[in-house]
Write a protein that holds these residues in place. Structure first.
Motif, PDB file in Angstrom:
ATOM      1  N   GLU A   1       0.826  -1.206   0.000  1.00 28.74           N
ATOM      2  CA  GLU A   1       0.000   0.000   0.000  1.00 28.74           C
ATOM      3  C   GLU A   1       0.861   1.257   0.000  1.00 28.74           C
ATOM      4  OE1 GLU A   1      -3.656   2.064   2.537  1.00 28.74           O
ATOM      5  OE2 GLU A   1      -2.707   0.226   3.244  1.00 28.74           O
ATOM      6  N   GLU A   2       1.922   1.253   0.814  1.00 34.31           N
ATOM      7  CA  GLU A   2       2.823   2.409   0.877  1.00 34.31           C
ATOM      8  C   GLU A   2       3.479   2.662  -0.480  1.00 34.31           C
ATOM      9  OE1 GLU A   2       4.626   5.696   2.412  1.00 34.31           O
ATOM     10  OE2 GLU A   2       3.092   4.441   3.354  1.00 34.31           O
ATOM     11  N   ALA A   3       3.861   1.563  -1.144  1.00 38.45           N
ATOM     12  CA  ALA A   3       4.506   1.691  -2.455  1.00 38.45           C
ATOM     13  C   ALA A   3       3.538   2.274  -3.481  1.00 38.45           C
ATOM     14  CB  ALA A   3       5.009   0.322  -2.920  1.00 38.45           C
ATOM     15  N   ILE A   4       2.287   1.805  -3.465  1.00 36.89           N
ATOM     16  CA  ILE A   4       1.285   2.313  -4.422  1.00 36.89           C
ATOM     17  C   ILE A   4       1.033   3.798  -4.197  1.00 36.89           C
ATOM     18  CG2 ILE A   4      -1.116   2.139  -5.174  1.00 36.89           C
ATOM     19  CD1 ILE A   4      -1.013  -0.838  -4.444  1.00 36.89           C
ATOM     20  N   LEU A   5       0.936   4.195  -2.940  1.00 35.41           N
ATOM     21  CA  LEU A   5       0.700   5.608  -2.624  1.00 35.41           C
ATOM     22  C   LEU A   5       1.853   6.488  -3.103  1.00 35.41           C
ATOM     23  CD1 LEU A   5      -0.890   5.338   0.934  1.00 35.41           C
ATOM     24  CD2 LEU A   5      -2.009   6.159  -1.153  1.00 35.41           C
ATOM     25  N   GLN A   6       3.094   6.002  -2.928  1.00 39.92           N
ATOM     26  CA  GLN A   6       4.252   6.785  -3.365  1.00 39.92           C
ATOM     27  C   GLN A   6       4.256   6.958  -4.880  1.00 39.92           C
ATOM     28  OE1 GLN A   6       7.811   4.998  -1.820  1.00 39.92           O
ATOM     29  NE2 GLN A   6       7.307   5.453   0.313  1.00 39.92           N
ATOM     30  N   VAL A   7       3.961   5.881  -5.604  1.00 34.88           N
ATOM     31  CA  VAL A   7       3.942   5.950  -7.063  1.00 34.88           C
ATOM     32  C   VAL A   7       2.810   6.868  -7.537  1.00 34.88           C
ATOM     33  CG1 VAL A   7       3.491   4.615  -9.168  1.00 34.88           C
ATOM     34  CG2 VAL A   7       5.020   3.702  -7.406  1.00 34.88           C
ATOM     35  N   THR A   8       1.636   6.714  -6.932  1.00 35.26           N
ATOM     36  CA  THR A   8       0.487   7.544  -7.321  1.00 35.26           C
ATOM     37  C   THR A   8       0.774   9.014  -7.075  1.00 35.26           C
ATOM     38  OG1 THR A   8      -0.974   5.721  -6.670  1.00 35.26           O
ATOM     39  CG2 THR A   8      -2.003   7.862  -7.045  1.00 35.26           C
ATOM     40  N   SER A   9       1.382   9.306  -5.935  1.00 34.23           N
ATOM     41  CA  SER A   9       1.724  10.686  -5.596  1.00 34.23           C
ATOM     42  C   SER A   9       2.688  11.273  -6.611  1.00 34.23           C
ATOM     43  CB  SER A   9       2.347  10.739  -4.199  1.00 34.23           C
ATOM     44  OG  SER A   9       2.717  12.049  -3.861  1.00 34.23           O
ATOM     45  N   LEU A  10       3.631  10.454  -7.071  1.00 33.88           N
ATOM     46  CA  LEU A  10       4.590  10.905  -8.078  1.00 33.88           C
ATOM     47  C   LEU A  10       3.884  11.231  -9.391  1.00 33.88           C
ATOM     48  CD1 LEU A  10       7.543  11.375  -8.912  1.00 33.88           C
ATOM     49  CD2 LEU A  10       7.654   8.955  -9.525  1.00 33.88           C
TER      50      LEU A  10
ATOM     51  N   GLU B   1      -8.955   4.129  -8.225  1.00 36.21           N
ATOM     52  CA  GLU B   1      -9.594   5.433  -8.014  1.00 36.21           C
ATOM     53  C   GLU B   1      -9.389   5.915  -6.580  1.00 36.21           C
ATOM     54  OE1 GLU B   1     -12.064   8.722  -9.064  1.00 36.21           O
ATOM     55  OE2 GLU B   1     -11.533   7.055 -10.401  1.00 36.21           O
ATOM     56  N   GLN B   2      -9.471   4.995  -5.616  1.00 30.71           N
ATOM     57  CA  GLN B   2      -9.293   5.355  -4.209  1.00 30.71           C
ATOM     58  C   GLN B   2      -7.869   5.841  -3.932  1.00 30.71           C
ATOM     59  OE1 GLN B   2     -11.499   5.610  -1.700  1.00 30.71           O
ATOM     60  NE2 GLN B   2     -13.085   5.163  -3.225  1.00 30.71           N
ATOM     61  N   TYR B   3      -6.881   5.162  -4.495  1.00 27.92           N
ATOM     62  CA  TYR B   3      -5.496   5.601  -4.324  1.00 27.92           C
ATOM     63  C   TYR B   3      -5.287   6.971  -4.946  1.00 27.92           C
ATOM     64  CZ  TYR B   3      -3.817   1.112  -2.489  1.00 27.92           C
ATOM     65  OH  TYR B   3      -3.605   0.018  -1.699  1.00 27.92           O
ATOM     66  N   TYR B   4      -5.889   7.183  -6.097  1.00 30.51           N
ATOM     67  CA  TYR B   4      -5.765   8.471  -6.776  1.00 30.51           C
ATOM     68  C   TYR B   4      -6.342   9.590  -5.931  1.00 30.51           C
ATOM     69  CZ  TYR B   4      -6.552  12.167 -10.212  1.00 30.51           C
ATOM     70  OH  TYR B   4      -6.572  13.384 -10.866  1.00 30.51           O
TER      71      TYR B   4
ATOM     72  N   VAL C   1       0.788  12.132  -9.772  1.00 32.65           N
ATOM     73  CA  VAL C   1      -0.022  13.344  -9.570  1.00 32.65           C
ATOM     74  C   VAL C   1       0.855  14.583  -9.668  1.00 32.65           C
ATOM     75  CG1 VAL C   1      -1.406  14.642  -7.898  1.00 32.65           C
ATOM     76  CG2 VAL C   1      -1.823  12.187  -8.237  1.00 32.65           C
ATOM     77  N   LYS C   2       2.035  14.521  -9.032  1.00 34.68           N
ATOM     78  CA  LYS C   2       2.943  15.665  -9.071  1.00 34.68           C
ATOM     79  C   LYS C   2       3.409  15.952 -10.488  1.00 34.68           C
ATOM     80  CE  LYS C   2       4.678  15.246  -4.329  1.00 34.68           C
ATOM     81  NZ  LYS C   2       5.838  14.934  -3.463  1.00 34.68           N
ATOM     82  N   GLN C   3       3.510  14.905 -11.302  1.00 32.63           N
ATOM     83  CA  GLN C   3       3.927  15.079 -12.693  1.00 32.63           C
ATOM     84  C   GLN C   3       2.766  15.538 -13.580  1.00 32.63           C
ATOM     85  OE1 GLN C   3       5.554  11.210 -13.597  1.00 32.63           O
ATOM     86  NE2 GLN C   3       7.614  11.786 -12.924  1.00 32.63           N
ATOM     87  N   GLN C   4       1.579  15.668 -12.947  1.00 39.81           N
ATOM     88  CA  GLN C   4       0.374  16.153 -13.622  1.00 39.81           C
ATOM     89  C   GLN C   4      -0.037  15.283 -14.816  1.00 39.81           C
ATOM     90  OE1 GLN C   4       1.241  20.321 -14.526  1.00 39.81           O
ATOM     91  NE2 GLN C   4       0.665  20.945 -12.451  1.00 39.81           N
ATOM     92  N   LEU C   5       0.130  13.966 -14.620  1.00 39.70           N
ATOM     93  CA  LEU C   5      -0.354  13.047 -15.651  1.00 39.70           C
ATOM     94  C   LEU C   5      -1.872  13.036 -15.627  1.00 39.70           C
ATOM     95  CD1 LEU C   5       2.004   9.943 -15.185  1.00 39.70           C
ATOM     96  CD2 LEU C   5       2.143  11.726 -16.928  1.00 39.70           C
ATOM     97  N   PRO C   6      -2.514  12.783 -16.753  1.00 36.37           N
ATOM     98  CA  PRO C   6      -3.973  12.703 -16.802  1.00 36.37           C
ATOM     99  C   PRO C   6      -4.477  11.597 -15.884  1.00 36.37           C
ATOM    100  CG  PRO C   6      -3.082  12.883 -19.013  1.00 36.37           C
ATOM    101  CD  PRO C   6      -1.915  12.658 -18.108  1.00 36.37           C
ATOM    102  N   LYS C   7      -5.631  11.849 -15.277  1.00 34.75           N
ATOM    103  CA  LYS C   7      -6.199  10.886 -14.327  1.00 34.75           C
ATOM    104  C   LYS C   7      -6.344   9.505 -14.944  1.00 34.75           C
ATOM    105  CE  LYS C   7     -10.411   9.856 -11.750  1.00 34.75           C
ATOM    106  NZ  LYS C   7     -11.761  10.303 -11.345  1.00 34.75           N
ATOM    107  N   GLU C   8      -6.869   9.453 -16.192  1.00 32.87           N
ATOM    108  CA  GLU C   8      -7.107   8.144 -16.819  1.00 32.87           C
ATOM    109  C   GLU C   8      -5.805   7.367 -17.016  1.00 32.87           C
ATOM    110  OE1 GLU C   8      -7.325  11.342 -20.066  1.00 32.87           O
ATOM    111  OE2 GLU C   8      -8.015  11.048 -18.005  1.00 32.87           O
TER     112      GLU C   8
END
Length: 280
Positions: free
Chosen positions: A236-245, A272-275, A247-254
């Motif tokens: 879970e921690e790994a998924i959150l770190q990747v998702t956060s990265l 969707e929940q992680y996002y 988001v910071k890179q402003q990749l499209p949600k899809e």
């Protein structure tokens, strides 16, 4: 296999049965004598079964299968090892340390320290060298033939081995543990088999075996659950770190959702929940 059937099938290779057989001082002394024929043991103290020793609150404790002393105060730890946990040498070192600690009393000369013997009966080849018996002492690296006699002896016995390199009395004892055919002309072997039968018919010990087995099963299940929870927490921690990265890179949600689903085998809802958690 249920516990009742395991108890019915248990023989000397079962560490619980082994320890109950070995608390008979006559049997224990004879076994020690067969392993160490060079010693002249006239008497041993009443052996303790499954004895726990803890010398400090923050130190790792140790539980000996069978522990006893002779009249010269030499120590004997005898273990039945069924599974190969790949840690036997370091375990033996720790057991030697535990048996030796109370030998160095305050004001006592080092030379007066008793000898200690740690003996493992193994249901596998403990060092993988194909030998039937491994006797371990310290030696000088620069002169390997010179034994540094510090009073400790560690012996590993390979029960399945058919080499028959050990003395005949010890070979018979190993054959009994391995359920191999043994001539009944040895009075001790007759006594040994009678003792095993006595242990197996003892209702108190049978109940103790069931209780300890259930406790061990519960403990292992708890460790398995805890380990799985640790894995899930790390994932879970790994998924959150990747998702956060992402988001910071402003990749499209899809794109973020699609990457998470593919990389971590997530459903649409989970991704969707992680996002959403990383948008906060």
């Amino acid at each position: 296999m249920n516990l009742i059937q395991k108890w019915k099938d248990a023989g000397l290779s079962n560490d619980f049965v082994f320890s109950k057989v070995m608390i008979d001082p006559k049997i224990c002394q004879e076994v020690i004598q067969r392993v160490l024929p060079e010693l002249k043991i006239d008497h041993i103290k009443l052996p303790n079964s499954q004895e726990e020793i803890n010398f400090a609150p923050d130190a790792k404790g140790v539980r000996f299968d069978v522990f006893t002393r002779d009249t010269k105060n030499n120590c004997y730890d005898i273990e039945m090892q069924v599974a190969d946990e790949k840690d036997l040498l370091k375990r033996a070192r720790y057991y030697q340390a535990m048996t030796s600690l109370d030998s160095y009393e305050k004001g006592k000369n080092y030379q007066e320290a008793n000898n200690s013997y740690v003996i493992f009966f193994c249901c596998f080849d403990p060092l993988g060298l194909g030998l039937q018996q491994y006797t371990i002492h310290r030696h000088v690296d620069e002169s390997p033939e010179h034994i540094a006699d510090d009073g400790t002896t560690t012996i590993f016995l390979n029960i399945p081995s058919l080499r028959k390199d050990v003395n005949q009395p010890l070979q018979k004892f190993l054959d009994v543990i391995a359920n191999r055919k043994v001539d009944s002309d040895d009075h001790f072997i007759v006594q040994l088999k009678e003792r095993v039968t006595f242990v197996k018919h003892n209702k108190k010990w049978r109940a103790e075996y069931m209780r300890l087995s259930l406790y061990e099963m519960d403990r292992r299940h708890g460790l398995k659950v805890a380990r799985q929870e640790g894995i899930e927490e790390g994932k879970e921690e790994a998924i959150l770190q990747v998702t956060s990265l992402f988001v910071k890179q402003q990749l499209p949600k899809e794109n973020i959702i699609a990457n998470l689903k593919e990389a971590y085998d997530l459903t649409d809802e989970e991704a969707e929940q992680y996002y959403k958690r990383c948008l906060k």
